[in-house]
Design a protein around this motif. Structure first.
Motif, short mmCIF file in Angstrom:
data_model
loop_
_atom_site.label_atom_id
_atom_site.label_comp_id
_atom_site.label_asym_id
_atom_site.label_seq_id
_atom_site.Cartn_x
_atom_site.Cartn_y
_atom_site.Cartn_z
N PRO A 267 0.83 -1.21 0.00
CA PRO A 267 0.00 0.00 0.00
C PRO A 267 0.87 1.26 0.00
O PRO A 267 1.90 1.31 0.67
CB PRO A 267 -0.80 -0.12 1.30
N ILE A 268 0.46 2.24 -0.76
CA ILE A 268 1.10 3.55 -0.72
C ILE A 268 0.13 4.54 -0.10
O ILE A 268 -1.09 4.37 -0.18
CB ILE A 268 1.55 4.02 -2.12
N HIS A 269 0.67 5.57 0.52
CA HIS A 269 -0.15 6.48 1.31
C HIS A 269 0.16 7.92 0.88
O HIS A 269 1.31 8.36 0.92
CB HIS A 269 0.16 6.32 2.80
N GLY A 270 -0.89 8.62 0.47
CA GLY A 270 -0.70 9.98 0.02
C GLY A 270 -1.99 10.76 0.08
O GLY A 270 -2.95 10.40 0.77
N ILE A 271 -2.01 11.88 -0.64
CA ILE A 271 -3.21 12.70 -0.71
C ILE A 271 -4.35 11.90 -1.33
O ILE A 271 -5.50 12.00 -0.94
CB ILE A 271 -2.92 13.98 -1.51
N ILE A 272 -4.00 11.10 -2.34
CA ILE A 272 -4.95 10.17 -2.94
C ILE A 272 -4.63 8.80 -2.35
O ILE A 272 -3.51 8.32 -2.46
CB ILE A 272 -4.81 10.15 -4.47
N TRP A 306 3.03 10.08 -20.60
CA TRP A 306 3.43 10.72 -19.35
C TRP A 306 3.04 9.89 -18.12
O TRP A 306 3.52 10.17 -17.02
CB TRP A 306 2.79 12.11 -19.22
N GLY A 307 2.16 8.90 -18.29
CA GLY A 307 1.69 8.16 -17.13
C GLY A 307 1.04 9.08 -16.12
O GLY A 307 0.35 10.04 -16.47
N LEU A 308 1.25 8.81 -14.82
CA LEU A 308 0.67 9.60 -13.74
C LEU A 308 1.65 10.66 -13.25
O LEU A 308 1.73 10.97 -12.05
CB LEU A 308 0.26 8.68 -12.58
N HIS A 309 2.40 11.23 -14.19
CA HIS A 309 3.48 12.16 -13.86
C HIS A 309 3.02 13.28 -12.92
O HIS A 309 3.73 13.62 -11.98
CB HIS A 309 4.03 12.75 -15.16
N LEU A 310 1.86 13.83 -13.17
CA LEU A 310 1.40 14.95 -12.34
C LEU A 310 1.12 14.54 -10.91
O LEU A 310 1.05 15.39 -10.02
CB LEU A 310 0.13 15.57 -12.95
N LEU A 311 0.96 13.24 -10.67
CA LEU A 311 0.61 12.75 -9.35
C LEU A 311 1.76 12.02 -8.66
O LEU A 311 1.55 11.40 -7.61
CB LEU A 311 -0.59 11.79 -9.46
N ASP A 312 2.96 12.08 -9.21
CA ASP A 312 4.09 11.34 -8.65
C ASP A 312 4.24 11.58 -7.14
O ASP A 312 4.44 10.64 -6.37
CB ASP A 312 5.39 11.72 -9.35
N PHE A 313 4.18 12.84 -6.73
CA PHE A 313 4.30 13.15 -5.31
C PHE A 313 3.03 12.80 -4.55
O PHE A 313 3.07 12.21 -3.47
CB PHE A 313 4.62 14.65 -5.10
N ASN A 314 1.89 13.18 -5.10
CA ASN A 314 0.63 13.05 -4.38
C ASN A 314 0.32 11.61 -3.97
O ASN A 314 -0.22 11.36 -2.90
CB ASN A 314 -0.52 13.57 -5.24
N LEU A 315 0.66 10.65 -4.83
CA LEU A 315 0.27 9.26 -4.61
C LEU A 315 0.93 8.63 -3.39
O LEU A 315 0.35 7.75 -2.76
CB LEU A 315 0.59 8.43 -5.85
N ALA A 316 2.14 9.05 -3.07
CA ALA A 316 2.88 8.43 -1.95
C ALA A 316 3.50 9.47 -1.03
O ALA A 316 4.52 9.21 -0.39
CB ALA A 316 3.96 7.50 -2.50
N GLN A 317 2.86 10.63 -0.91
CA GLN A 317 3.50 11.71 -0.17
C GLN A 317 3.72 11.37 1.30
O GLN A 317 4.77 11.71 1.86
CB GLN A 317 2.67 12.99 -0.27
N ARG A 318 2.77 10.69 1.94
CA ARG A 318 2.95 10.34 3.34
C ARG A 318 4.14 9.39 3.50
O ARG A 318 4.93 9.52 4.44
CB ARG A 318 1.68 9.69 3.87
N ASP A 319 4.27 8.43 2.59
CA ASP A 319 5.41 7.52 2.63
C ASP A 319 6.72 8.28 2.47
O ASP A 319 7.71 8.00 3.16
CB ASP A 319 5.30 6.46 1.54
#
Length: 333
Positions: A267-272, A306-319
């Motif tokens: 599991p990854i943890h982020g804004i999303i 580009w894949g999910l380039h715009l969300l690279d940080f958001n998807l796993a920011q807590r991690d």
């Protein structure tokens, strides 16, 4: 309904607004005094303004400028503040965030400029980042450990900075880690180092220091012409020239922020939230594949390359924040 973070939505709107034609780009001159987008204690600091942490973060933001020139100027414009607030501010709980304004290659340059335009723009942008790094070390660092954080164009700037000014140099002893997302960090095939950096390896443990965390995220198999995950086979003329490797001996580094040691799907943890991720390996592109309910609905913008380039940080920011906290504690210990 999946909600897209404001920073990503703003970037997407900017991309769609790009039109042809260029105004005159700023000309190179003597190194200017650094304009800090974020600095500890600064009024209205979008990165949080903390000034009492025992370690620092040096953040270089991604392509965000809406200016209509090939290179941006030194204005700390609202779009830069927004992306810094989204990407860098969460790290401010554990470090003092320093983020220079640099004359980045603008969205217009990247989407409608010639190879020569992009190369010249990147050269100028990198010089600003290097000047700001020198200023930071000389006047603000005071011997503290530092985490380098960058995304997209910011990650590419930091790849070159580590290669030119940190790897194998005395200041490397102060490097806590480098978080370089969406920037195609290179290593030798089958190795955790030996590509962009001779002695700065990939992070393989949450408490490891002096290492690199890097990935580009996708929720679908990258297309043949993907922008990320594949090592360049010719010199990259759209980046700072002559400094980074290329060719069949290299591969793109992917480190799973939720499973650095064994790269198991986790599991990854982020804004999303609600997704799992795992780095791909083998002969194809090396990217962080995101899975789970709704993953296929995440936007690949501007297109699938580009894949999910715009969300690279958001998807796993807590991690990522937790990793930086653990690495900083290990460094201080």
């Amino acid at each position: 309904m999946i909600r897209i973070p404001v920073s990503a939505a703003l970037w997407c709107s900017a991309v769609l607004a790009v039109v042809t034609g260029f105004a005159v780009a700023p000309t190179a001159a003597a190194a200017p005094e650094t304009t800090w987008l974020c600095s500890p204690g600064q009024a209205g600091d979008p990165c949080g303004g903390r000034s009492a942490a025992p370690v620092d973060c040096f953040y270089v933001y991604p392509t965000a400028s809406l200016q209509q020139t090939t290179n941006a100027n030194f204005d700390p414009s609202p779009e830069l503040r927004e992306v810094a607030r989204a990407q860098a501010r969460p790290f401010g709980a554990d470090c003092n965030v320093w983020a220079p304004v640099y004359r980045q290659a603008t969205l217009r340059a990247l989407f409608t400029g010639s190879v020569q335009d992009r190369s010249a723009a990147s050269d100028l942008a990198y010089q600003d980042v290097e000047n700001a790094w020198d200023d930071y070390l000389a006047h603000h660092n005071n011997g503290r450990g530092v985490v380098l954080i960058g995304h997209s164009q910011g990650a590419r700037m930091l790849r070159t900075l580590i290669h030119n000014r940190i790897d194998g140099k005395p200041v490397q002893s102060q490097l806590i880690s480098a978080v370089l997302l969406g920037g195609n960090v290179l290593v030798r095939k089958g190795s955790t180092s030996g590509g962009d950096f001779a002695s700065v390896p990939a992070c393989t443990d949450p408490h490891q220091i002096g290492c690199v965390i890097a990935y580009s995220s996708f929720s679908k198999t990258p297309p043949a012409d993907t922008r990320f995950g594949v090592a360049p086979q010719v010199p990259d003329d759209s980046a700072v020239r002559g400094s980074l490797p290329y060719g069949p001996d290299y591969e793109v580094l992917c480190t799973d922020p939720a499973a650095l040691h064994d790269n198991l799907e986790a599991p990854i943890h982020g804004i999303i939230s609600g997704f799992t991720a795992q780095c791909t390996s083998g002969a194809g592109p090396h990217v962080l594949m995101v899975a789970g309910p709704g993953a296929a609905l995440l936007p690949a913008l501007p297109n699938d390359t580009w894949g999910l380039h715009l969300l690279d940080f958001n998807l796993a920011q807590r991690d990522l924040v937790d990793l930086v906290a653990a690495q900083s504690a290990a460094y201080l210990h």
